[in-house]
Design a protein around this motif. Structure first.
Motif, short mmCIF file in Angstrom:
data_model
loop_
_atom_site.label_atom_id
_atom_site.label_comp_id
_atom_site.label_asym_id
_atom_site.label_seq_id
_atom_site.Cartn_x
_atom_site.Cartn_y
_atom_site.Cartn_z
N LEU A 21 -7.07 -2.52 1.10
CA LEU A 21 -7.10 -1.18 1.65
C LEU A 21 -6.42 -0.18 -0.04
O LEU A 21 -6.05 0.33 -0.80
N ALA A 22 -5.32 -1.94 -0.38
CA ALA A 22 -5.13 -1.73 -1.35
C ALA A 22 -5.75 -1.28 -2.76
O ALA A 22 -5.19 -0.74 -3.71
N THR B 130 -3.92 5.88 1.84
CA THR B 130 -1.99 5.90 1.59
C THR B 130 -2.02 5.90 2.87
O THR B 130 -2.48 6.02 3.76
N LEU B 131 -1.57 4.31 3.49
CA LEU B 131 -0.73 4.67 4.81
C LEU B 131 0.08 6.18 5.57
O LEU B 131 0.87 6.61 4.07
N ALA B 132 0.64 6.08 6.06
CA ALA B 132 1.75 7.39 6.87
C ALA B 132 1.05 7.14 7.95
O ALA B 132 0.70 6.36 8.92
N THR B 133 2.78 7.78 8.83
CA THR B 133 2.87 7.40 10.25
C THR B 133 2.55 9.51 11.10
O THR B 133 1.81 9.97 9.50
N TRP B 134 2.54 9.89 11.64
CA TRP B 134 2.06 11.02 12.00
C TRP B 134 2.98 12.17 11.84
O TRP B 134 3.27 12.81 11.16
N ILE C 227 1.33 -0.51 0.00
CA ILE C 227 -0.17 0.15 -0.07
C ILE C 227 0.70 1.01 -0.13
O ILE C 227 2.03 1.54 0.50
N ASN C 228 0.25 2.54 -1.09
CA ASN C 228 1.76 3.61 -1.23
C ASN C 228 1.56 4.35 0.60
O ASN C 228 0.86 4.45 1.34
N ARG C 229 3.07 4.64 0.38
CA ARG C 229 2.77 5.86 1.56
C ARG C 229 3.39 6.75 1.45
O ARG C 229 3.71 7.19 0.33
#
Length: 300
Positions: free
Chosen positions: A282-283, A288-292, A3-5
């Protein structure tokens, strides 16, 4: 991960339309939790974990985090129900005979608000937790609070005042969209929380302070019961904007976890993070997966 970051800064959050932070709370509570965090980051879709610096498995959690570049690790401030960093003699009004914070949230809240002596001790303990996190050498990805107790105005004020000195840039707002829950679970009676006013106040306050905040939080209604099926339904109904999906995962049940939250389905929540159908969901949606930290941008 397939999955995109995202690597965008806070000013670029509107594209793509749906960004998801996936966080495990209670990192450091037990080695079984830490194992789940490591596995779910390596082979699932976890992006972040929130570290309890006063708990017995904190050192193990930090060691794992150091070998997991890309995992966003934040501070899970505990001022209720957990273990403090400072010795009991320094904070006698915050802890009971067992050395733990008060588990009665209403009683703790009244004392934190009205008693100056208690507020001073609370400030000292919050600072000590930030210091303990700094001592790990890990970058501070975010801050949130055990049992979402930063809805308490005194706790929020102290975290904002102290956290700035330690690089605080992002903080969770526990705002779960009722319309999403009703779409996912039409047979359940779901109402807006009675503390809605305090959610709005917290969001406004954090934004005035220049912090990055989420638009929505998923996982409140089914806290401790985020099964693979429920998570998939939430993923299929993600709202626009920045959402945080949070979990309490563990690879097995342990006495520590039984004591902390006897009814939680820790293993099911771990399985939800590892579930291939959830990753595929999700894909398919190009989430888009992210961190803070991805959203907050370069602190320099």
């Amino acid at each position: 991960m397939v999955i995109n970051r995202t690597g965008s800064g806070a000013g670029e959050r509107s594209s793509p339309s749906r960004t998801l932070i996936v966080c495990a709370d209670d990192f450091g509570l037990d080695e079984a939790v830490n194992e789940a965090v490591e596995a779910a980051f390596r082979d699932g879709f976890l992006t972040c974990a929130s570290l309890m610096v006063g708990e017995g498995a904190c050192a193990d959690a930090v060691a794992r985090a150091r070998r997991l570049p890309g995992l966003g690790v934040g501070l899970h401030v505990a001022v209720t129900s957990g273990r403090p960093v400072l010795p009991a003699g320094r904070i006698p009004d915050l802890v009971g005979p067992d050395g733990r914070f008060d588990g009665n949230l209403a009683r703790a809240g009244i004392r934190y608000f009205f008693l100056p002596r208690v507020r001073r001790q609370l400030a000292d303990e919050i600072r000590a937790q930030f210091e303990a996190f700094r001592a790990t050498g890990l970058p501070l990805d975010h801050v949130n609070v055990h049992q979402h107790y930063h809805l308490h105005p005194t706790v929020a004020s102290l975290i904002l005042a102290i956290g700035r000195e330690y690089g605080l840039r992002a903080m969770r707002v526990p705002d779960e969209p009722v319309d999403v829950l009703r779409a996912v679970a039409p047979s359940e009676t779901i109402r807006a929380p009675l503390y809605r006013f305090w959610i709005h106040m917290l969001r406004a306050r954090l934004r005035r302070a220049g912090l990055v905040v989420n638009d929505s939080l998923l996982g409140l209604h089914w806290t401790g019961a985020m099964t693979p099926e429920r998570v998939r339904a939430l993923l299929e109904n993600l709202p626009a904007g920045v959402s945080e999906l949070y979990f309490h995962p563990s690879v097995r049940r342990t006495p520590v976890l039984e004591s902390a939250a006897p009814g939680y389905q820790y293993v099911a929540e771990y399985e939800a993070l590892m579930n291939e159908d959830n990753r595929a969901c999700l894909a398919r949606q190009s989430v888009t997966l992210a961190t803070w930290s991805d959203l907050a941008g370069d602190p320099s």
